[in-house]
Design a protein around this motif. Structure first.
Motif, mmCIF file in Angstrom:
data_model
loop_
_atom_site.group_PDB
_atom_site.id
_atom_site.type_symbol
_atom_site.label_atom_id
_atom_site.label_comp_id
_atom_site.label_asym_id
_atom_site.label_seq_id
_atom_site.Cartn_x
_atom_site.Cartn_y
_atom_site.Cartn_z
ATOM 1 N N ALA A 17 46.758 33.485 31.508
ATOM 2 C CA ALA A 17 47.644 32.318 31.352
ATOM 3 C C ALA A 17 49.012 32.580 31.987
ATOM 4 O O ALA A 17 49.634 31.667 32.553
ATOM 5 N N ALA A 18 49.477 33.838 31.927
ATOM 6 C CA ALA A 18 50.813 34.159 32.458
ATOM 7 C C ALA A 18 50.920 33.821 33.951
ATOM 8 O O ALA A 18 52.008 33.468 34.437
ATOM 9 N N SER A 19 49.810 33.913 34.673
ATOM 10 C CA SER A 19 49.842 33.608 36.115
ATOM 11 C C SER A 19 50.166 32.132 36.343
ATOM 12 O O SER A 19 50.920 31.766 37.246
ATOM 13 N N ASP A 49 36.188 26.294 39.899
ATOM 14 C CA ASP A 49 34.783 26.275 39.456
ATOM 15 C C ASP A 49 34.519 27.344 38.403
ATOM 16 O O ASP A 49 33.374 27.574 38.042
ATOM 17 N N VAL A 50 35.582 27.999 37.910
ATOM 18 C CA VAL A 50 35.389 29.125 36.980
ATOM 19 C C VAL A 50 36.038 28.792 35.638
ATOM 20 O O VAL A 50 37.257 28.576 35.558
ATOM 21 N N ARG A 51 35.213 28.740 34.605
ATOM 22 C CA ARG A 51 35.667 28.356 33.262
ATOM 23 C C ARG A 51 36.877 29.178 32.805
ATOM 24 O O ARG A 51 37.853 28.624 32.281
ATOM 25 N N GLU A 52 36.808 30.511 32.983
ATOM 26 C CA GLU A 52 37.893 31.365 32.468
ATOM 27 C C GLU A 52 39.221 31.064 33.171
ATOM 28 O O GLU A 52 40.296 31.176 32.573
ATOM 29 N N GLU A 53 39.156 30.705 34.456
ATOM 30 C CA GLU A 53 40.392 30.348 35.181
ATOM 31 C C GLU A 53 40.957 29.047 34.614
ATOM 32 O O GLU A 53 42.169 28.905 34.408
#
Ligand SMILES: CSCCC(=O)C(=O)COP(=O)(O)O
Ligand code: MG
Length: 225
Positions: free
Chosen positions: A161-163, A183-187
Motif C-alpha cells: 500500500a505504501a507504494s 490484472d493482479v488481485r494483490e496489487e
C-alpha cells in the motif's frame, strides 16, 4: 471524479505472452552479448554492482551472469535486473527485433482519456526505461506523448500500500480521484488500501484472474470512470 489513471502493463495494457515469450527470452539470450559490449559503461556497472550486492555469492562475472539468468527464469522483480533488461530491450526495439505489444482497446482508450484531460501514468515492475521503450515502439505508433509519468519498483513493490501512497503524493491528487488498473488481485488490494479506485483487467489470457471485490473489465472498453 477520476483525474488520473495509473496502469499496470503485463496483463493490463499488454499481453502476458509478449512479456513471458518475447521480452524475457530475448533478455536471456542477449544478456551475455549485452554485458560484453556495455559492461563497462557507468549505468550498466552501477546495475551490476547492485545485483552483486543482492547475491553475495556472485563475485565472478560468470557467476553474476548465471544469477541474472536464474532471476529471469524465476521472474524476480529486482530493480537491478529490471534496469539491465530495460537497457537491453531498448537496443532490441531500436534494431526492430520486436514491437511493444499494446492491446488495440488499450491504445484507443488511452488516447481517448488523454484527449479528455485525464492524466495517465504507468506503474510496472519493468524499469521506467523499459516502460518508455515499450510504449514508444508499438503497432499504434509512439504512445509516450499520452503519459504524464512512469513509476517502477523504485517507488516500492506493487503489492505494498505504501507504494500507492507514494504515487498519490507524487500526483498531488486525492486518492479517490486516481484509478489503478491491473490484472493482479494483490496489487489492486494494495492500491485500494491506499484509497485509490481500482479496476481489474480479466482479459482471458493465462490463468484465471481473481478480481476479489474490484470491478472487473474484460478490456479497456469495459473500464468505467
Ligand atoms: C515494461 S515491460 C516489462 C515488464 C516486466 O519486466 C515485468 O516484470 C512485468 O511487470 P508488470 O508489473 O507490468 O506486471
Ligand atoms: Mg500485471
Amino acid at each position: 471524479m477520476v483525474q488520473a489513471i495509473v496502469t499496470d502493463i503485463e496483463g493490463t495494457t499488454s499481453s502476458l505472452s509478449f512479456v513471458k515469450e518475447v521480452l524475457f527470452p530475448y533478455s536471456a539470450s542477449h544478456l551475455r552479448d549485452f554485458l560484453h559490449t556495455h559492461g563497462q559503461e557507468p549505468p550498466v556497472r552501477r546495475l551490476l554492482d547492485e545485483a552483486r550486492q543482492l547475491d553475495g555469492d556472485a563475485r565472478e562475472d560468470e557467476q553474476l551472469v548465471n544469477t541474472l539468468l536464474r532471476w529471469i527464469r524465476e521472474d524476480r522483480k529486482f530493480g537491478a535486473l529490471k534496469g539491465l533488461q530495460g537497457l537491453l530491450w531498448e537496443e532490441g526495439y531500436r534494431r526492430g527485433d520486436f514491437l511493444g505489444h499494446v492491446y488495440e482497446d488499450a491504445a484507443r482508450r488511452l488516447r481517448e482519456w488523454h484527449g479528455r484531460g485525464i492524466r495517465l501514468y504507468v506503474y510496472s515492475s519493468g524499469s521506467v526505461q523499459a516502460q518508455v521503450s515499450l510504449f514508444r515502439h508499438t503497432a499504434f505508433g509512439d504512445l509516450t506523448p499520452l503519459f504524464h509519468g512512469y513509476f517502477d519498483t523504485r517507488v516500492g513493490g506493487k503489492k505494498e500500500a505504501a507504494s500507492y501512497e507514494a504515487i498519490r503524493r507524487e500526483l498531488g491528487l486525492p486518492p479517490a480521484d486516481i484509478l489503478f488498473l491491473s490484472d493482479v488481485r494483490e496489487e489492486l488490494d494494495a492500491a485500494s488500501s491506499a484509497g485509490l479506485r481500482t479496476g481489474c483487467l480479466a482479459r482471458g489470457e493465462g490463468p484465471p484472474v481473481d478480481p476479489g471485490p474490484h470491478p472487473v473489465a474484460r478490456s479497456f472498453d469495459d473500464v468505467s470512470l
